[in-house]
Design an enzyme around this catalytic site. Structure first.
Site, PDB file in Angstrom:
ATOM      1  N   ARG A  40      28.778  31.743  27.182  1.00 52.37           N
ATOM      2  CA  ARG A  40      29.933  32.534  26.707  1.00 52.37           C
ATOM      3  C   ARG A  40      29.813  34.013  27.060  1.00 52.37           C
ATOM      4  NH1 ARG A  40      29.096  29.269  22.102  1.00 52.37           N
ATOM      5  NH2 ARG A  40      30.431  27.437  22.155  1.00 52.37           N
TER       6      ARG A  40
ATOM      7  N   LYS B 168      38.323  41.869  36.288  1.00 50.99           N
ATOM      8  CA  LYS B 168      39.040  40.630  36.598  1.00 50.99           C
ATOM      9  C   LYS B 168      38.138  39.721  37.413  1.00 50.99           C
ATOM     10  CE  LYS B 168      43.953  41.729  36.559  1.00 50.99           C
ATOM     11  NZ  LYS B 168      45.195  41.679  37.377  1.00 50.99           N
TER      12      LYS B 168
ATOM     13  N   GLU C 179      44.130  49.811  49.962  1.00 53.03           N
ATOM     14  CA  GLU C 179      43.998  49.901  48.501  1.00 53.03           C
ATOM     15  C   GLU C 179      43.638  51.333  48.075  1.00 53.03           C
ATOM     16  OE1 GLU C 179      44.524  47.483  46.176  1.00 53.03           O
ATOM     17  OE2 GLU C 179      44.530  45.615  47.318  1.00 53.03           O
TER      18      GLU C 179
ATOM     19  N   LYS D 205      41.279  53.702  39.381  1.00 53.72           N
ATOM     20  CA  LYS D 205      41.402  52.353  38.820  1.00 53.72           C
ATOM     21  C   LYS D 205      40.826  52.312  37.412  1.00 53.72           C
ATOM     22  CE  LYS D 205      40.988  47.482  39.408  1.00 53.72           C
ATOM     23  NZ  LYS D 205      40.837  46.334  40.298  1.00 53.72           N
TER      24      LYS D 205
ATOM     25  N   GLU E 126      45.658  43.982  30.769  1.00 54.62           N
ATOM     26  CA  GLU E 126      46.900  43.884  31.528  1.00 54.62           C
ATOM     27  C   GLU E 126      48.081  43.432  30.688  1.00 54.62           C
ATOM     28  OE1 GLU E 126      46.801  41.470  35.072  1.00 54.62           O
ATOM     29  OE2 GLU E 126      48.299  42.723  36.033  1.00 54.62           O
TER      30      GLU E 126
ATOM     31  N   ARG F 125      48.475  48.359  33.295  1.00 48.70           N
ATOM     32  CA  ARG F 125      47.593  47.874  34.348  1.00 48.70           C
ATOM     33  C   ARG F 125      48.374  47.239  35.487  1.00 48.70           C
ATOM     34  NH1 ARG F 125      41.614  45.128  33.818  1.00 48.70           N
ATOM     35  NH2 ARG F 125      41.421  44.594  36.003  1.00 48.70           N
TER      36      ARG F 125
ATOM     37  N   ASN G 156      49.363  46.645  40.748  1.00 46.67           N
ATOM     38  CA  ASN G 156      49.993  45.667  41.637  1.00 46.67           C
ATOM     39  C   ASN G 156      50.998  46.295  42.601  1.00 46.67           C
ATOM     40  OD1 ASN G 156      48.623  43.450  40.524  1.00 46.67           O
ATOM     41  ND2 ASN G 156      50.063  43.397  38.815  1.00 46.67           N
TER      42      ASN G 156
ATOM     43  N   HIS H 235      51.833  44.609  45.749  1.00 48.60           N
ATOM     44  CA  HIS H 235      51.251  43.274  45.708  1.00 48.60           C
ATOM     45  C   HIS H 235      52.282  42.159  45.563  1.00 48.60           C
ATOM     46  CE1 HIS H 235      47.498  45.403  45.537  1.00 48.60           C
ATOM     47  NE2 HIS H 235      46.793  44.291  45.427  1.00 48.60           N
TER      48      HIS H 235
ATOM     49  N   HIS I 270      51.756  39.624  48.266  1.00 46.39           N
ATOM     50  CA  HIS I 270      51.360  38.232  48.003  1.00 46.39           C
ATOM     51  C   HIS I 270      52.337  37.251  48.621  1.00 46.39           C
ATOM     52  CE1 HIS I 270      48.738  39.192  44.199  1.00 46.39           C
ATOM     53  NE2 HIS I 270      48.066  39.320  45.325  1.00 46.39           N
TER      54      HIS I 270
ATOM     55  N   HIS J  14      44.624  40.356  53.174  1.00 49.30           N
ATOM     56  CA  HIS J  14      45.188  40.849  51.911  1.00 49.30           C
ATOM     57  C   HIS J  14      45.588  42.322  51.968  1.00 49.30           C
ATOM     58  CE1 HIS J  14      45.870  41.344  47.649  1.00 49.30           C
ATOM     59  NE2 HIS J  14      44.979  42.319  47.599  1.00 49.30           N
TER      60      HIS J  14
END
Lengths: 371, 371
Positions: free
Chosen positions: A124, A146, A188, A229, A239, A243, A247, A250, A254, A269
C-alpha cells in the site's frame, strides 16, 4: 559538485526535492544514503537505458552500501501493461523490501509511470525515487506523482497518485538523446511558459539554442519547468481543478496521437503536444479569446526550434475532422459529456474552459484539416 | 426508517458516513441518489452474495434512476488476484464510468478489498461505496480505506489506501449468515473493546447474546465497532503508528492461519484473531505487563460466545513452535528484523510493542503448544 539546482516540491507531509545537474546517476548512491539512510532498493529500468547507465548507478550504490536488485524490462509504451506491473511488483516482493525501502525508476516516462505505480501499490505504498533519463520525464512525468499503465481502452487509465521521496535528474544523460526526442521534450518546457509564465516563454525565445546545446541554460530551463509544474501540483495535487492546466495542448495532442495509432515514426507525444498547443492558441483566437499575434508567436517559436506546429506537419494521411472529434470526446479529460479544453487569453494566460461546444471544435478542425 | 445509526468517519477532505441499519440494500438507491446525485455505478459482487441481494439492490437503483453494470466473481479468497483485479478494472472502463461515478462493493471482505482496490486505481481513483454483507466486513474491512489483493508471497501485500464515499451496512443480511461466520466476525467486535474501550468490552460481556440474536443491541455493537475503528483510523490514516493497534490478535492469528494453510474448515480469520487475542493477553501476562485476571477474563468471554481461544481448539495437528515463529517473522508487520506485537496492560489497555525478543515469543509458543 555545486552544480546541482534543487527544486523543492511543497506538498506538506509528501514534500520532496528535485535535484538537477550533471552526473547525478553516478552520485545517486551518495545523495540517497545521506537523505534516506539504511534503505534497500529495487532498480527498475529498460533495455535501452540499462546499457548506458545501470553500471554507474550500481557502482555508486555499492560504494554507498545500498543493496539493490534490478529488473530490466523491454523498452517502449507496451511495457505499461498489467503483465509488466505484476512482474515488477513480484520482483519487489521477492527482494523482501519493506515500506521504507525504495523503488528506483531509472528511465523515461514509461519506466517512471510503471515503477511509480508498482511502488504505490506494494504494501500500500513504498518509497519511490525517480531518476528520469529523458528530457520529457525530467520536466514532466517525474514531477507530480502521477503513475500508471495503459488499458486497451486508453492510455494511463489505470494508476495512482504516488509522490516520490526524491527526484534525481541527471542532465548529462541528455547529451546522448536523439535530436528529435530532445525537441519533443522541449515542447513540454515551452508549455510551462505558455500556461502562466510569459517571462519564461520570452526567455526561451531568446535562449532556446543554449538549452539545446547544454550547460547552464539547459539546467535552468529544466529547473524552471519543474518549479512551474511543482507550483501547479502543490495547488491541486489530485487534479480536481487547476492541475488540468498542465494539459495545455494535450486534448488536441492526444487525439492526434490516437489518430496515427500511436505510431512514433509519425508523431511522438511531445510533437503532439506542440501541435496541440499551437491549435489551442489558434482555437482561442477563433473563440475571440486571444489575439492572432499570440497564436503566430507560438507557431513561430515551435517552427524555430524545429517542432511540428500544424496538422499538415504530420507525415501521412489523417482521419477526417469528425473522426478527430471522436478521438477528443473519448479522451479521459471529457467530463459528463461537456468538452474541457485548456484555452488561453494570450501567451502565459491559459485557463480551464469546461463547456466548449463540440460543434465549435468540429468546425475548427475542419478549417485546419490538411485534407 | 429512523432505525439507521450513522457513524461519521472524520478524515477531513476524505470524511464519509457509515449508515448501519436493517434493509439498507433495498434502500441504497434512495440513499445514494440523495447524497451523490447523478452518478452511474458498477456493482462488484460474488456468486454467493448475488442470488440473495443483487435483485433488491438493482430494483432500488432503478427506482432512483441510477444506472449500473454488474460484475459477478467467484466467491472466496482466490478472487483477490491480479487476474480478477484486471477483470474488474476492465469492466469499469467498459462501462465508461468517470472519476465521480462509483464502484459499489456488495459482499464480504474479499469483494470489498478487490473492488476497493479497483476503484482506487481506475482513473487514479474513482468514488467507492462499500456495502458489506458479512459481520466481519461491516465492523472491520469496510471501514478505514485499506484495499488490496494477495500475492503468492503473502496476503494483502498489494493494494492502496482508498477511502469510500459512503458505507451502507445492512444489518438484516446478517440473519442469514451461518452461526460460525457470525461468531468469527464477533471476534473483531470484541477486539475493539480490548484495544482501548474497557466499558464496551464490559457491555459485550453482558449483552453479547442480544448482539447475536439481532435487533438494537446488534446495531449498537456494530456502530460502536465502527466508531472505535474510525477513531483509530482518523488518528493514523496511513498506518505509521497507532493504527497498528487494530492488529491486536492478528500477529498470532495470521501465523495460525498460515500454519493451517488458510484451510477455512480448520480456522477462519476471525477465529484466528480470537485465539490471537487470547494469546496476546496471555503473553502480556508472561511479560509481566498484565495480570492473569485479565487474560482469564478474555478467555472466558471468547469461550462463552463459542469462539476458539487456544491453539488446542484448532482441529488437526499444528506445526511446532519453531515453525510458528517462522510464520510470525514472515508476517508483513515485521519491521527491519524487530518483532512488533500489540501487547496489553489489561482489558482495554493495548499498546504497540516494537521490540519484542523473538526468543521470548518462541518460549511462549512452546509453553502453549498443544503438542
Amino acid at each position: 559538485m555545486g552544480k546541482d539546482v534543487t527544486v523543492a516540491v511543497g506538498l506538506g507531509e509528501r514534500a520532496y526535492d528535485i535535484l538537477i545537474g550533471p552526473g547525478l546517476i553516478a552520485r545517486a548512491g551518495a545523495e540517497i544514503s545521506s537523505r534516506l539512510p539504511g534503505i534497500r532498493t529495487a532498480i527498475i529500468t529498460d533495455e535501452n537505458v540499462a546499457p548506458f547507465h545501470l553500471e554507474a548507478l550500481k557502482a555508486g550504490f555499492e560504494a554507498a552500501g545500498i543493496a539493490s536488485s534490478v529488473v530490466i524490462l523491454p523498452a517502449g509504451e507496451k511495457t505499461k501493461s498489467f503483465a509488466a506491473l505484476q512482474e515488477v511488483v513480484d520482483a519487489i516482493l521477492a527482494a523482501r523490501l519493506e515500506r521504507g525501502d525504495a523503488v528506483i525508476a531509472l528511465g523515461g516516462g514509461v519506466i517512471g509511470d510503471l515503477a511509480g505505480f508498482a511502488a504505490g501499490i506494494v504494501r500500500r505504498g513504498m518509497s519511490l525515487i525517480q531518476m528520469p533519463t529523458s528530457l520529457l520525464a525530467q520536466v514532466d512525468s517525474s514531477v507530480g506523482g502521477k503513475t500508471g499503465i495503459n488499458s486497451a481502452r486508453g492510455k494511463n487509465l489505470i494508476g495512482v497518485f504516488h509522490q516520490p521521496k526524491l527526484v534525481l535528474a541527471d542532465t548529462a544523460v541528455l547529451d546522448t538523446l536523439p535530436a528529435r526526442e530532445f525537441r519533443a521534450g522541449y515542447a513540454e518546457i515551452a508549455k510551462y511558459g505558455l500556461i502562466d509564465q510569459p517571462d519564461f516563454f520570452a526567455w526561451l525565445e531568446k535562449n532556446w539554442q543554449e538549452v539545446f546545446s547544454g550547460g547552464a541554460a539547459r539546467i535552468e530551463a529544466i529547473a524552471q519547468s519543474c518549479r512551474a509544474k511543482a507550483d501547479v501540483v502543490a495547488r491541486d495535487e489530485f487534479e480536481t481543478s487547476d492541475r488540468a492546466l498542465l494539459n495545455l495542448g494535450h486534448t488536441f495532442g492526444h487525439a492526434l496521437e490516437a489518430a496515427v495509432a500511436y505510431d512514433g515514426a509519425r508523431l511522438v507525444h511531445g510533437e503532439g503536444v506542440a501541435i496541440g498547443m499551437a491549435l489551442a492558441h489558434r482555437f482561442s483566437v477563433r473563440m475571440n479569446l486571444a489575439s492572432p499575434d499570440d497564436a503566430e508567436r507560438v507557431e513561430a517559436h515551435l517552427k524555430a526550434v524545429g517542432l511540428p506546429w500544424r496538422m499538415a506537419d504530420i507525415p501521412g494521411k489523417l482521419p477526417d475532422a469528425d473522426a478527430l472529434l471522436a478521438f477528443i470526446t473519448q479522451d479521459k479529460k471529457v467530463s459528463r459529456g461537456a468538452l474541457t479544453f485548456i484555452l488561453t487569453q494570450g501567451v502565459g494566460q491559459s485557463f480551464v474552459a469546461r463547456d466548449v461546444p463540440p460543434s465549435q471544435v468540429l468546425a475548427f478542425l475542419k478549417e485546419n484539416h490538411p485534407g
